[in-house]
Design a protein around this motif. Structure first.
Motif, mmCIF file in Angstrom:
data_model
loop_
_atom_site.group_PDB
_atom_site.id
_atom_site.type_symbol
_atom_site.label_atom_id
_atom_site.label_comp_id
_atom_site.label_asym_id
_atom_site.label_seq_id
_atom_site.Cartn_x
_atom_site.Cartn_y
_atom_site.Cartn_z
ATOM 1 N N LEU A 189 24.919 7.181 75.296
ATOM 2 C CA LEU A 189 25.864 6.572 73.991
ATOM 3 C C LEU A 189 25.004 5.668 73.177
ATOM 4 O O LEU A 189 24.805 5.694 71.830
ATOM 5 C CB LEU A 189 27.116 5.926 74.530
ATOM 6 C CG LEU A 189 27.846 5.351 73.237
ATOM 7 C CD1 LEU A 189 28.518 6.382 72.367
ATOM 8 C CD2 LEU A 189 29.213 4.671 73.997
ATOM 9 N N LEU A 190 24.212 4.682 74.030
ATOM 10 C CA LEU A 190 23.363 3.847 73.399
ATOM 11 C C LEU A 190 22.239 4.386 72.585
ATOM 12 O O LEU A 190 21.753 4.034 71.465
ATOM 13 C CB LEU A 190 23.066 2.793 74.183
ATOM 14 C CG LEU A 190 23.687 1.907 75.058
ATOM 15 C CD1 LEU A 190 23.502 1.168 76.016
ATOM 16 C CD2 LEU A 190 24.394 0.941 73.740
ATOM 17 N N ASP A 191 21.634 5.435 73.257
ATOM 18 C CA ASP A 191 20.573 6.403 72.705
ATOM 19 C C ASP A 191 20.930 6.923 71.432
ATOM 20 O O ASP A 191 20.103 6.988 70.255
ATOM 21 C CB ASP A 191 19.810 7.287 73.692
ATOM 22 C CG ASP A 191 19.138 6.507 74.951
ATOM 23 O OD1 ASP A 191 18.664 5.333 74.717
ATOM 24 O OD2 ASP A 191 18.970 7.162 75.718
ATOM 25 N N GLY A 192 22.082 7.529 71.478
ATOM 26 C CA GLY A 192 22.450 8.284 70.201
ATOM 27 C C GLY A 192 22.706 7.495 69.045
ATOM 28 O O GLY A 192 22.337 7.568 67.959
ATOM 29 N N ALA A 193 23.279 6.034 69.304
ATOM 30 C CA ALA A 193 23.552 5.086 68.232
ATOM 31 C C ALA A 193 22.002 4.631 67.935
ATOM 32 O O ALA A 193 21.991 4.396 66.632
ATOM 33 C CB ALA A 193 24.331 4.036 68.887
ATOM 34 N N LYS A 194 21.256 4.468 68.614
ATOM 35 C CA LYS A 194 20.013 3.998 67.948
ATOM 36 C C LYS A 194 18.914 5.226 67.497
ATOM 37 O O LYS A 194 18.648 4.724 66.314
ATOM 38 C CB LYS A 194 18.804 3.581 69.447
ATOM 39 C CG LYS A 194 17.614 3.203 69.106
ATOM 40 C CD LYS A 194 16.834 2.684 70.151
ATOM 41 C CE LYS A 194 17.347 1.261 70.776
ATOM 42 N NZ LYS A 194 16.687 0.575 71.746
ATOM 43 N N LYS A 195 19.328 6.380 67.846
ATOM 44 C CA LYS A 195 18.703 7.328 66.935
ATOM 45 C C LYS A 195 19.343 7.536 65.601
ATOM 46 O O LYS A 195 18.769 7.600 64.521
ATOM 47 C CB LYS A 195 18.520 8.791 67.594
ATOM 48 C CG LYS A 195 17.989 9.064 68.886
ATOM 49 C CD LYS A 195 18.184 10.161 69.400
ATOM 50 C CE LYS A 195 17.215 10.248 70.752
ATOM 51 N NZ LYS A 195 17.445 11.677 71.478
ATOM 52 N N LEU A 234 27.887 0.509 64.453
ATOM 53 C CA LEU A 234 28.090 -0.299 65.402
ATOM 54 C C LEU A 234 29.343 -0.482 65.899
ATOM 55 O O LEU A 234 29.663 -0.672 67.064
ATOM 56 C CB LEU A 234 27.539 -1.794 64.734
ATOM 57 C CG LEU A 234 25.923 -2.162 64.861
ATOM 58 C CD1 LEU A 234 25.609 -3.267 63.899
ATOM 59 C CD2 LEU A 234 25.403 -2.054 66.226
ATOM 60 N N GLU A 235 30.137 -0.666 65.067
ATOM 61 C CA GLU A 235 31.786 -0.778 65.206
ATOM 62 C C GLU A 235 32.293 0.325 66.338
ATOM 63 O O GLU A 235 32.858 0.314 67.209
ATOM 64 C CB GLU A 235 32.710 -0.833 64.232
ATOM 65 C CG GLU A 235 34.109 -1.145 64.400
ATOM 66 C CD GLU A 235 34.436 -2.277 65.076
ATOM 67 O OE1 GLU A 235 35.302 -2.238 65.846
ATOM 68 O OE2 GLU A 235 33.649 -3.306 64.873
ATOM 69 N N ARG A 236 31.791 1.646 65.895
ATOM 70 C CA ARG A 236 32.202 2.951 66.677
ATOM 71 C C ARG A 236 31.666 2.874 67.875
ATOM 72 O O ARG A 236 32.154 3.222 69.207
ATOM 73 C CB ARG A 236 31.739 4.132 66.075
ATOM 74 C CG ARG A 236 32.425 4.580 64.666
ATOM 75 C CD ARG A 236 32.255 5.797 64.323
ATOM 76 N NE ARG A 236 30.773 6.224 64.140
ATOM 77 C CZ ARG A 236 30.163 6.068 62.961
ATOM 78 N NH1 ARG A 236 30.768 5.465 62.050
ATOM 79 N NH2 ARG A 236 28.958 6.482 62.969
ATOM 80 N N THR A 237 30.187 2.676 68.228
ATOM 81 C CA THR A 237 29.704 2.124 69.316
ATOM 82 C C THR A 237 30.286 1.141 70.327
ATOM 83 O O THR A 237 30.378 1.536 71.524
ATOM 84 C CB THR A 237 28.168 1.948 69.161
ATOM 85 O OG1 THR A 237 27.683 2.850 68.458
ATOM 86 C CG2 THR A 237 27.492 1.853 70.360
ATOM 87 N N ARG A 238 30.578 0.155 69.651
ATOM 88 C CA ARG A 238 31.233 -1.124 70.312
ATOM 89 C C ARG A 238 32.573 -0.504 71.025
ATOM 90 O O ARG A 238 33.038 -0.665 72.132
ATOM 91 C CB ARG A 238 31.481 -2.333 69.619
ATOM 92 C CG ARG A 238 32.272 -3.411 70.323
ATOM 93 C CD ARG A 238 32.592 -4.496 69.068
ATOM 94 N NE ARG A 238 33.879 -3.818 68.348
ATOM 95 C CZ ARG A 238 34.842 -3.675 68.693
ATOM 96 N NH1 ARG A 238 35.331 -3.855 69.842
ATOM 97 N NH2 ARG A 238 35.609 -2.917 67.580
ATOM 98 N N ALA A 269 35.483 -7.641 75.167
ATOM 99 C CA ALA A 269 35.676 -7.829 73.609
ATOM 100 C C ALA A 269 33.923 -8.059 73.466
ATOM 101 O O ALA A 269 33.417 -9.185 73.542
ATOM 102 C CB ALA A 269 36.321 -8.988 73.000
ATOM 103 N N LEU A 270 32.975 -6.946 72.750
ATOM 104 C CA LEU A 270 31.875 -7.305 72.798
ATOM 105 C C LEU A 270 31.703 -7.681 71.301
ATOM 106 O O LEU A 270 32.239 -7.391 70.473
ATOM 107 C CB LEU A 270 31.190 -5.836 72.817
ATOM 108 C CG LEU A 270 31.205 -5.116 74.331
ATOM 109 C CD1 LEU A 270 30.641 -3.828 74.154
ATOM 110 C CD2 LEU A 270 30.286 -6.127 75.123
ATOM 111 N N HIS A 303 24.964 -4.629 74.199
ATOM 112 C CA HIS A 303 24.361 -4.285 75.576
ATOM 113 C C HIS A 303 24.331 -5.586 76.279
ATOM 114 O O HIS A 303 24.944 -5.586 77.591
ATOM 115 C CB HIS A 303 22.922 -3.599 75.520
ATOM 116 C CG HIS A 303 22.608 -2.969 76.792
ATOM 117 N ND1 HIS A 303 21.422 -2.811 77.142
ATOM 118 C CD2 HIS A 303 23.227 -2.946 77.941
ATOM 119 C CE1 HIS A 303 21.152 -2.520 78.263
ATOM 120 N NE2 HIS A 303 22.363 -2.363 78.769
ATOM 121 N N SER A 304 23.737 -6.769 75.958
ATOM 122 C CA SER A 304 23.882 -8.047 76.651
ATOM 123 C C SER A 304 25.313 -8.488 76.908
ATOM 124 O O SER A 304 25.388 -8.930 78.125
ATOM 125 C CB SER A 304 23.172 -9.164 75.758
ATOM 126 O OG SER A 304 21.782 -8.643 75.532
#
Length: 773
Positions: free
Chosen positions: A501-507, A570-574, A621-622, A699-700
Motif C-alpha cells: 500500500l505504501l509503495d503504491g502510494a509513493k509511485k 494521502l487521505e485515501r492512503t491514511r 488517527a494518523l 508511517h511514523s
C-alpha cells in the motif's frame, strides 16, 4: 438532577449537606473495614490511599470547591493559560521549567470595574498559604541543601545556571526558612518561585523522596477578572490545581507520582496540549496518568485545550475537525467530545487581557510605552513597525488592538463555554464527583467483604489449594505477558503487511510530481507575453519572472492541481492504513484476551465478582496534511554595463567659473537586475519530497501508535489482571488466618462481617440514591 445544577442555591446547599453527612458515615465505615483487616482497595497506597481520597473529597465538598487539575507537558504554556484565566500574571514564568509543586488556585470572586480602578498597583492582592508542617519541611530541605552545597557548589551551579543566585543565598544562609503566609502579587510570585525551585533542587540533589512528605499543596486565594461581563455564579468555587509537567527528565518519577496524587483528589481535568508537539510521548504519559481518575468520575469530566494554535500554518496545518479528532484519539476520548476541546493562543490572551485591565485601571492616563503588556502586544501584532506604532499608540487604539487579540486568542470561548459553566455549577459538580468516588470505593469494599465472609469455614486444604491455584494463575499471566511481541516486532509486522500500500502510494505520488515538472517545462518553452516572463534569457525547464510576486503566483497556480491530487492520495492512503490497523488491532486484542480470559473468569467465579476489565484499543488517527511546493523562487542576480543619460553640473569658463551649468550626457554604468526563476526540476523534487515526508509522517504515526498506544494498553490490561488476581490472593491469605480461629470466634467474625456487609450495601444504595437526585 436538573434542579441541582440549575442554580437553586438552597436546594444545592441542602444536597451538599446531605452528601457531607453521608460521606462522613462512609469514612467511619472505611475505618471499621481497616480494623477488620479487609483488603478492598485498588489504590496504589492500598486502603490508606482510599481513605485519603474519600477524605479529600469530603474536604472539597465542605469548602464548596470544584477542583480542576490542569495537566500539561513541559513548556506547553500551562502557567500562561492559568494566568489568562485569572486575568493577570499570577503565576511566575520563565524560559526554564518552573512548576514542580502542585498549587491550588482558588478563584474567590470576580473583580468589578470599580474595584479594579480603585485597587492601585495591585488590584488583585492574592494571598498564598503554606501549611505549617510543610513550611517546617521546607526549612529542613534548606538545611540539607546548604550542607550539600558545601561540597558540590560548582557542579550544581553548572546544572542549574539560572538558579545561581538562589544557590548562593542558600549556601550562605540568607534563605533558611519559609513563611506560611504571603500577601500581594510580587510576594506571592517570589514565594512560589522559591518553593518550586526548592522542590526541584531537593528532587535532584537530596537522597530519598523528601518531596513526597509534603502534607498539602500551597493555596493561592485570588480574585479574577475578565473583559467580558461576569456572569452570576452559583454556590461554591472553582479551584484550579496547577500541576507540574510529568515529563521533566530529572524529576519524571517524582513528578509523575505528585501529579497522580493531585489527579486522585480532583473532580475535573483540563489537559493542555502543545499544538507544535502533539501526539508525542508526553501526551501518552498524561493519558495514562488520567486513566484512574476518569474511570472514577467519568470521561465527561475531561476538557482539553490545544495551546499555541497561532503556530498553525494556514495551508498545511490541521483543520479544526482533524485537530479535534487527533486530540480525542491522543486522550482516549469518545466521538462526542467536540464541546470539550478548545484551541487557544494563551500568550496572546495574557498580553491582551493585561492591556485591557491596565486601560480600566488607568483610564485616560494610560501610556503604552509604560506598559509591558502593551509593548509585547505591539511586537506580536506589528513585528516590523512596532516601535513606530508605539509612538502613535493611544488608549483607544490599544483598546481596539487588545480587543481583537483577545477575541482571536480563543480564551473568550473557553471562558464562556467551560470555565463560567464550571464556576456556576462548582458545588453540585463537586458533590457529584465525590459521590462517584465514594460509590466506587464502597462497591470494591462490598465485594471484598462478601468474599471474605463466604470463605470462613472452608477447609484449610481447600483454601491452600485455592491459594496455590491463584499463585499459579498469576505466574501464568506473567508468562503470557513476557511473550507479548515487542513494539519493534509489531511495527515490523504491520509495516510488512502495509508495504504494498505504501509503495503504491509513493509511485503514484512520483507520477503526480513528474506531471507538475512536465507542466513547468512546457510553460518554459511558450511565448513569454502571457506569463510576463523575461524572454531574452529563455531556458528549457525554467520560467522566468521580473518580480517575486509574479513568480509565486505562477508557482501556486501551476502546482494547485498536483497538490490537490497528492492531498487526496494521502487521505485515501491514511484511511486504508487506519482500516488495516483497526483489523490488526482487533486481532491482537482477541489474541491476548483469549489467553487471559479463562484465568480471570475462574477467579471471578471464585471471588463472586464480575471482572469488569475490558481490553479495548482506541482507533488509530494518523496525521495528514497537504504537500507543499517551494515557498520562494530562485533569484538570479546579474550585473551588466549599460549606457544611461545622466544630468551633469559643470562650471562654465565663459562665465568665469561663477555659475554652474546643467546638461545631460550619455555615460556607461553597471546595472544590477534580479530575475525570479521557477525551475521544473526544483518544483518536481520539492513537491515529491514534501509528499514523501507526509507519507513518512503517516508511517511514523503507525509506529507511534503501536509503541505508545497498543503496547501501553496491553501492559495496562495485564496490570489490571494481575491486580485483580493479587486482591483475590490477599483475601485467601486473610481467610486462611480466619480459619485457624476457634469455632466460636469464627462464628462471631462471620456475624460481624455479615452485619458489616449489610451496612456497606446500605451506604452504597444511599450514595447511589443521593447521586441520582
Amino acid at each position: 438532577m436538573e434542579d441541582a445544577t440549575g442554580g437553586d442555591a438552597r436546594y444545592v446547599e441542602e444536597h451538599a449537606k446531605d452528601a457531607i453527612d453521608l460521606i462522613e458515615e462512609v469514612l467511619r465505615c472505611l475505618a471499621h473495614a481497616i480494623e477488620l483487616k479487609i483488603n478492598w482497595s485498588g489504590h496504589p497506597d492500598r486502603e490508606a490511599g482510599s481513605v485519603r481520597a474519600v477524605t479529600n473529597q469530603l474536604k472539597a465538598v465542605r469548602q464548596g470547591e470544584l477542583r480542576m487539575a490542569v495537566v500539561a507537558p513541559m513548556k506547553a504554556g500551562k502557567s500562561t493559560l492559568v494566568n489568562a484565566i485569572a486575568g493577570y500574571e499570577l503565576l511566575p514564568a520563565r524560559a526554564a521549567a518552573m512548576t514542580t509543586l502542585p498549587t491550588r488556585i482558588v478563584l474567590e470572586r470576580a473583580v468589578g470595574q470599580d474595584a479594579l480602578r480603585s485597587g492601585g498597583n495591585d488590584p488583585f492582592g492574592p494571598v498564598l498559604e503554606v501549611a505549617e508542617e510543610d513550611a517546617e519541611l521546607f526549612g529542613v530541605l534548606l538545611a540539607a541543601l546548604r550542607e550539600q552545597l558545601r561540597t558540590d557548589t560548582a557542579a550544581v551551579k553548572e546544572k542549574f545556571p539560572h538558579l545561581e543566585e538562589l544557590l548562593q543565598d542558600i549556601a550562605e544562609g540568607r534563605v533558611s526558612t519559609v513563611s506560611t503566609h504571603f500577601e500581594g502579587k510580587r510576594a506571592v510570585q517570589q514565594a512560589l518561585m522559591l518553593l518550586n525551585d526548592l522542590v526541584r533542587l531537593a528532587g535532584v540533589l537530596l537522597p530519598g523522596d523528601r518531596v513526597r512528605e509534603l502534607s498539602d499543596s500551597p493555596v493561592v486565594r485570588t480574585p479574577y477578572w475578565t473583559p467580558e461581563a461576569v456572569e452570576e455564579t452559583g454556590p461554591g468555587q472553582l479551584v484550579i490545581v496547577d500541576t507540574p509537567g510529568p515529563d521533566e527528565d530529572d524529576l519524571s518519577a517524582v513528578l509523575g507520582d505528585i501529579v497522580s496524587r493531585q489527579l486522585s483528589e480532583s473532580h475535573i481535568v483540563l489537559v493542555i496540549l502543545d499544538y507544535t508537539k502533539m501526539g508525542g510521548q508526553s501526551d501518552a504519559l498524561i493519558r495514562d496518568l488520567m486513566e484512574p481518575l476518569l474511570r472514577a468520575v467519568g470521561q465527561d469530566k475531561l476538557f482539553a485545550v490545544v495551546n499555541k494554535i497561532d503556530q498553525r500554518k494556514k495551508k498545511s496545518g490541521m483543520s479544526d475537525e482533524e485537530l479535534a479528532r487527533s486530540v480525542a484519539f491522543n486522550l482516549g476520548l469518545g466521538d462526542a467530545a467536540d464541546d470539550r476541546i478548545f484551541t487557544t493562543a494563551a500568550d496572546r490572551a495574557l498580553m491582551s487581557v493585561g492591556v485591557l485591565a491596565e486601560l480600566e485601571l488607568r483610564g485616560s492616563s494610560f501610556e503604552a510605552a509604560q506598559s509591558e503588556s502593551a509593548l509585547q502586544l505591539l511586537q506580536l501584532a506589528h513585528p516590523l513597525t512596532w516601535e513606530e506604532d508605539l509612538e502613535e499608540a493611544d488608549a483607544d487604539g490599544m483598546r481596539k488592538l487588545a480587543r481583537v487579540a483577545w477575541e482571536r486568542s480563543g480564551l473568550p470561548h473557553l471562558l464562556s463555554t467551560a470555565i463560567t459553566g464550571l464556576r456556576a455549577r462548582a458545588l453540585p459538580l463537586a458533590v457529584e464527583s465525590a459521590l462517584k468516588v465514594v460509590a466506587s470505593e464502597l462497591s470494591d469494599l462490598r465485594t471484598a467483604v462478601r468474599a471474605r465472609h463466604d470463605l470462613i469455614g472452608r477447609e484449610s486444604k481447600e483454601l491452600a489449594t485455592a491459594a496455590t491455584q491463584i499463585t499459579g494463575e498469576i505466574d501464568e499471566v506473567a508468562r503470557f505477558r513476557q511473550r507479548v511481541a515487542a513494539p519493534e516486532e509489531l511495527v515490523a509486522e504491520l509495516t510488512e503487511s502495509l508495504s504494498a500500500l505504501l509503495d503504491g502510494a509513493k509511485k503514484e505520488g512520483k507520477r503526480t510530481a513528474r506531471a507538475l515538472g512536465d507542466r513547468v517545462r512546457k510553460d518554459s518553452l511558450q511565448d513569454g507575453n502571457l506569463l510576463k516572463k523575461v524572454t531574452r534569457h529563455k531556458r528549457p525547464g525554467t520560467v522566468e519572472f521580473n518580480t517575486k510576486a509574479e513568480a509565486q503566483a505562477y508557482m501556486q497556480s501551476a502546482s494547485a492541481s498536483a497538490q490537490a491530487a497528492l492531498a487526496g492520495l494521502l487521505e485515501r492512503t491514511r484511511s486504508q492504513i487506519e482500516h488495516k490497523i483497526r483489523i490488526s488491532t482487533q486481532q491482537q486484542v482477541q489474541k491476548e484476551s483469549a489467553k487471559i480470559q479463562p484465568i480471570v473468569d475462574r477467579a471471578a467465579v471464585r471471588l463472586r465478582d464480575e471482572f469488569a476489565i475490558v481490553f479495548t484499543m482506541p482507533d488509530l488517527a494518523l496525521p495528514v496534511s497537504a504537500p507543499q511546493h517551494p515557498d520562494a523562487p530562485e533569484i538570479e542576480t546579474k550585473t551588466s554595463k549599460q549606457k544611461v543619460e545622466e544630468e551633469v553640473h559643470e562650471r562654465s569658463f565663459r562665465r568665469l567659473w561663477l555659475w554652474k551649468s546643467t546638461f545631460t550626457k550619455e555615460v556607461e554604468k553597471e546595472v544590477t537586475t534580479h530575475t525570479y526563476l521557477v525551475k521544473s526540476d526544483a518544483m518536481q523534487k520539492s513537491l515529491q519530497a514534501s509528499f514523501d515526508e507526509r507519507l513518512n509522517e503517516i508511517h511514523s504515526g503507525l509506529g507511534g501508535h503501536v509503541r505508545e498506544s497498543m503496547v501501553d494498553r496491553i501492559n495496562q490490561y495485564y496490570d489490571e489482571v494481575e491486580a485483580f488476581l493479587q486482591r483475590y490472593r490477599l483475601i485467601l491469605e486473610q481467610s486462611a488466618n480466619d480459619n485457624v480461629l476457634q469455632e466460636k470466634a469464627k462464628e462471631e467474625l462471620r456475624d460481624s462481617l455479615h452485619r458489616f456487609q449489610v451496612t456497606v450495601e446500605q451506604h452504597l444504595r444511599s450514595v447511589e440514591d443521593l447521586g441520582g437526585r
